[in-house]
Design an enzyme around this catalytic site. Sequence first.
Site, PDB file in Angstrom:
ATOM      1  N   THR A 189       2.070  13.024   6.995  1.00 37.53           N
ATOM      2  CA  THR A 189       0.936  13.317   7.853  1.00 37.53           C
ATOM      3  C   THR A 189      -0.219  13.989   7.096  1.00 37.53           C
ATOM      4  O   THR A 189      -1.378  13.685   7.322  1.00 37.53           O
ATOM      5  CB  THR A 189       1.403  14.225   9.005  1.00 37.53           C
ATOM      6  OG1 THR A 189       2.467  13.570   9.666  1.00 37.53           O
ATOM      7  CG2 THR A 189       0.290  14.483   9.992  1.00 37.53           C
ATOM      8  N   GLU A 202       2.144   5.248  11.378  1.00 34.88           N
ATOM      9  CA  GLU A 202       0.727   5.183  11.757  1.00 34.88           C
ATOM     10  C   GLU A 202       0.275   6.428  12.523  1.00 34.88           C
ATOM     11  O   GLU A 202      -0.514   6.323  13.459  1.00 34.88           O
ATOM     12  CB  GLU A 202       0.448   3.923  12.591  1.00 34.88           C
ATOM     13  CG  GLU A 202       0.446   2.641  11.791  1.00 34.88           C
ATOM     14  CD  GLU A 202      -0.627   2.638  10.713  1.00 34.88           C
ATOM     15  OE1 GLU A 202      -0.317   2.221   9.607  1.00 34.88           O
ATOM     16  OE2 GLU A 202      -1.760   3.073  10.981  1.00 34.88           O
ATOM     17  N   TYR A 213     -11.698   5.105   9.014  1.00 34.48           N
ATOM     18  CA  TYR A 213     -11.054   5.229  10.329  1.00 34.48           C
ATOM     19  C   TYR A 213     -10.970   3.889  11.048  1.00 34.48           C
ATOM     20  O   TYR A 213     -10.091   3.660  11.850  1.00 34.48           O
ATOM     21  CB  TYR A 213     -11.836   6.208  11.229  1.00 34.48           C
ATOM     22  CG  TYR A 213     -11.535   7.635  10.938  1.00 34.48           C
ATOM     23  CD1 TYR A 213     -10.598   8.326  11.703  1.00 34.48           C
ATOM     24  CD2 TYR A 213     -12.167   8.300   9.899  1.00 34.48           C
ATOM     25  CE1 TYR A 213     -10.312   9.644  11.429  1.00 34.48           C
ATOM     26  CE2 TYR A 213     -11.878   9.612   9.617  1.00 34.48           C
ATOM     27  CZ  TYR A 213     -10.960  10.287  10.377  1.00 34.48           C
ATOM     28  OH  TYR A 213     -10.662  11.591  10.114  1.00 34.48           O
ATOM     29  N   TYR A 233       0.863  -1.180   0.000  1.00 37.65           N
ATOM     30  CA  TYR A 233       0.000   0.000   0.000  1.00 37.65           C
ATOM     31  C   TYR A 233       0.898   1.228   0.000  1.00 37.65           C
ATOM     32  O   TYR A 233       1.679   1.427   0.946  1.00 37.65           O
ATOM     33  CB  TYR A 233      -0.890  -0.035   1.246  1.00 37.65           C
ATOM     34  CG  TYR A 233      -1.789   1.163   1.388  1.00 37.65           C
ATOM     35  CD1 TYR A 233      -2.877   1.325   0.538  1.00 37.65           C
ATOM     36  CD2 TYR A 233      -1.545   2.124   2.354  1.00 37.65           C
ATOM     37  CE1 TYR A 233      -3.709   2.424   0.650  1.00 37.65           C
ATOM     38  CE2 TYR A 233      -2.385   3.225   2.482  1.00 37.65           C
ATOM     39  CZ  TYR A 233      -3.457   3.377   1.623  1.00 37.65           C
ATOM     40  OH  TYR A 233      -4.274   4.462   1.739  1.00 37.65           O
ATOM     41  N   ALA A 234       0.820   2.027  -1.054  1.00 43.11           N
ATOM     42  CA  ALA A 234       1.752   3.152  -1.209  1.00 43.11           C
ATOM     43  C   ALA A 234       1.025   4.480  -1.047  1.00 43.11           C
ATOM     44  O   ALA A 234       0.323   4.932  -1.948  1.00 43.11           O
ATOM     45  CB  ALA A 234       2.434   3.076  -2.569  1.00 43.11           C
TER      46      ALA A 234
END
Lengths: 672, 672
Positions: free
Chosen positions: A156, A432, A286, A147-148
């Site tokens: 951020t 993360e 989310y 996943y790029a």
Amino acid sequence: MPNQWIRPGDNPDLTKERKTCTFDTDELTANLYGSRHAMERRREITEKVATDPDFANPILHEFLTREKRIEATAKKTRALVQRGPELCDVTNPGEMWHLVNEAIGIEGYPLGLHYVMFLPSLYGQADEELAAEIIPRAMTLQIIGTYAQTEMGHGTNLRELETTATYDKKTQEFVIHTPTRSAMKWWPGNLGKMSNYAVVACQLYIDGKKIGPHNFLVQLRCEKTHQPLPGITVGDIGPKIGYNTADNGYLAFDNVRIPRKRMLMKHAKVSPDGTYTHPIHSKLSYGTMVHVRAHMIYTHGHMLATAATVATRYSAVRRQGRIEQGGPEVQILDYQTQQHRIFPQIARAYAMMFTGLEVKSLYAKYLEEIAKGQADLLPDLHAITSGLKSVVTHMAALGIEQCRMSCGGHGYSDASGLPKLYGVQIGGCTYEGENMVMLQQTARYLMKAVKWAGQGKSLSHSVAYMAKPTIGKKSLIGMEGGDISREHEVILETLEHVSRRLYTEASQLWEKRIKAGETKERAWNGVTVEMNRASRAHTRLFMARAFHRRLLSSPSSIRSVLTDLFSLYLHYECVDMAHHLLEDGHCNGGQIQYLKKRLYEDLTTLRPNAVSLVDSFEQSDRELNSVLGRRDGNVYEELYQWAKKSELNYTDVLPAVEKYMKPMMEENRSKL
Amino acid sequence: MPNQWIRPGDNPDLTKERKTCTFDTDELTANLYGSRHAMERRREITEKVATDPDFANPILHEFLTREKRIEATAKKTRALVQRGPELCDVTNPGEMWHLVNEAIGIEGYPLGLHYVMFLPSLYGQADEELAAEIIPRAMTLQIIGTYAQTEMGHGTNLRELETTATYDKKTQEFVIHTPTRSAMKWWPGNLGKMSNYAVVACQLYIDGKKIGPHNFLVQLRCEKTHQPLPGITVGDIGPKIGYNTADNGYLAFDNVRIPRKRMLMKHAKVSPDGTYTHPIHSKLSYGTMVHVRAHMIYTHGHMLATAATVATRYSAVRRQGRIEQGGPEVQILDYQTQQHRIFPQIARAYAMMFTGLEVKSLYAKYLEEIAKGQADLLPDLHAITSGLKSVVTHMAALGIEQCRMSCGGHGYSDASGLPKLYGVQIGGCTYEGENMVMLQQTARYLMKAVKWAGQGKSLSHSVAYMAKPTIGKKSLIGMEGGDISREHEVILETLEHVSRRLYTEASQLWEKRIKAGETKERAWNGVTVEMNRASRAHTRLFMARAFHRRLLSSPSSIRSVLTDLFSLYLHYECVDMAHHLLEDGHCNGGQIQYLKKRLYEDLTTLRPNAVSLVDSFEQSDRELNSVLGRRDGNVYEELYQWAKKSELNYTDVLPAVEKYMKPMMEENRSKL
């Protein structure tokens, strides 16, 4: 009471420690991993991997180049894929996590992102047609994906991603392009060398209009040759403080065309004629973040537990110096400074893992809820996991380093296993969601919660205490010699007061700035240090409460040792946050002195159970990967055996000496 | 005011920052390195090394194996030895230190221990005959030596070293022997591969009687072949968290015989018939330790300065997110949390280097004193350098990690230079005296000082304030808007009060335990955490005072910016130690709130000078070794150029993929 880990031939100091155990280590281990069955399954997996030639390390990773480490890991990965089902129940995430830890380790492997990010994003975001085409191929590992999202210039702030996906109506294709150097994808795991596919986050443009970031499935490498496809520049971003077995990568596109149907269109859609349809549930994504963070809380506790195991066992084996003149050299675990460094880390590791378990079960509840079409639990869960992600990762990092330094010089060697552990773990402070940003997210939610409380609305799990009044100052007075569970409750209420007060004061500072003429946003930037302080206090309260809930529901056989551990945890937290307890006079100096006294007593109380408490983490020698932390305590001989394998010892006279230092000395001698 | 470092082609955000400088960067740099002349000499050395092909890095160390790194370093070392005199004044330690930093770096080199430990111990401890034989050979590098003291089983507690030197009267030889596995020498730098001689610490035995640890010169390897001599087992101890260019080694002896005259007999002696003569000045050896620790304080400040430079420049270049809605993406240096992470590290780096300079000049004074036969300065200097060694190394480590994490994901990459820096720097918490033990040494001295004060004796430099009375509680009240120099003094007096109080209370706890029946030693072990707390407060006070003394003596051109920096330093210290300020009611919550307010104001005040303050550390791009910290700020393009050099990018398809992952995918495809 039985410590299950005494074996003949062990270091006698460790056996002595294990004999002073006052509880059943199996009971605690089972509690920590969920059940007796789960504990036993862990043991089976550990044993299988330990004796399996497919997972043997002919040369330890510490003595290999990155390229060779990755090769050794790829070999194990293939075996893992081929033989997974005979080693564990591959549908059980807990068993799979343990199997990967045992068989491969913590530094990453070729399929890490495939399972954690690639497949979930396809499941979650691909429309039926694309899912039907790609998921079966991904599930059976005919392809490897990642996943790029992150770019060199933007991590951020996702809205500013620079990679573009421009829709071409004529050909019904998207043109994927990297317009600037800083737009290069940078950091995604397994991107550099392993993956031949990726889900790529791009700014969607239709008819010259910027729509915003969306995900696209892009093939990166030829399935036959594994060579990068035309227009694709892809590679490894180089060595890092940790995760050097992972090929975190870079990726640039030179106008690469992909079919329209390779956009992940479960939610947002682009029709053939270029009509854009907005997603319905924009907040659903989310959920995945919350899931990943909940898992992080548990695994970072587990990594702190690794360090605490190494430090505690080694400190029981190591003898150095005397406490009494004329006495024998003592185990360094007898020094108060050493206990004060290590025991709180044991307590924190338990607290983190217990908190992780609670948050995971809250997430499971949320999934049940969402199946019924509700998402009420999500905001609270999102806020608390954001705070926990930040607090736990940083606390674990500091703890690992304290454990490492408590091992003295040998802790500095890779033989201790702790340098690598720190390198891997500390990454959690950054990936993360950067920790400072995470804490602000928690603060924003707290702000709302207080507003809701003011409006008489009921508050969710993590913030319910915000609506409680403080019971009165100096609530810690008069606890001496009293009921321990009453003491725990009083301290927890004190921590509630601290969090409420810090948040209220930060809010007032914010409002004051707004009244003085600053915009809300600029005023926010002027109070973020205070806001983050409040978020930390809130999060630490949550952890203490989670530990307490676990304690109250624990079986009686381990209640006593967990009570001691929880006391240490609370007293240490109070002393560490004494500034906040004292600042408004809620506590006075005498109370802090009392808490310190209790803390030092806790150290003495826990001393006989220290080794058994870390034994109960039940991390195998292979997981620990540490000469110092071995279960059998036979440290010194193994240290020598380990060092002999250093690449510098392949020859007695190093090429560097042969080429440079020897000729230099000879020359200098001949001058005379 | 001029920042001297603006160049065409620089990143415009960095140029903008440099234009807001309010002071003369050259003036501050000169102050930091001692004089304008010293600054200019530094620059000359930097320039020479930068363009010298002997010191070029055809492949960056980050992409080399340990063996190859060591080879590249040995090559440079030979050039350094051959051409040192043309590059710098080799008799000037400051210039030599800078030359090694520039030409070789901070990860160690083959002659590190030769110069820092081997030669000094020969000078200090060899008798005339041995000195005449060996020193000329060592000085001219006909041989390479190291100092082997630490063993696998004993570091801190020297008296328990296990290696034996047994005197054989008949042959007038010492028999050097390693009786157990844990007796192996372990850790000495350059021992594994480079040195052919070592000064070895052994337990001296004469006629079956253990005399205690003494030093012996032992040849380890053949001067011709460099092969280990018979009876000698020697090798490298393997990779570590840092210093991987150094061959820290192990060493075991199998009854190796050396002539009697190879004992270092300047102080203690063994005559041919085995008569032992005690040394006269047993405390003299402390001098060397003090010297090494004084140097560490300065160099660890310098390493924190490296990290602060990288973080500050990168934060000026990096744009991410918005403070005002609709505004442009801001430099991340504009976020309060970012300033709060980084600016205190700038202030601390200055404080450490200023403190280091002061302690170095105190050491020079001590050397003058000792030449006159006095050693009065030594105990005070020993106590404060012990505390400083502990506080500075740990504070620098935390600071480096804060700086690294403030660079987000890119800080995690070796491209930032910060992982390696941390690895090297954190070693300082352990070597040259473990930090917890160091703090106890300071505490013991403080205890004596208070006793002396009670007896009316005058107290030395670092502890003089112990005899001062506290001027009254709540001394911080009423400072608002007042004279800044008055505020500084009041805060310094507050810190004095804190240190006095913490020490007094720890003492009382100790006495209480003794009265309750514990032995002095056991009671001490029960209060060491509190004692160490007091030592830290005492040491931090000393650092603040040293910074203050430097400020007061600084030229007017930099007085203003140093005043701002010192204010930040003090306010940050007070908030960080608020617990201690509040505990006895010396300060109240309102005063802490005031200090926090001042701290946040300081961040804003320093913002325009932040880049210029780190520019004034004047660390070259080569010293920084960081893509993120480059003077010109051209970060993103260089990041890509750096990553392309990764060993994993030598081929498009990695062998690991060719061998394992590609066949796995092919197999899975063929199954269908």
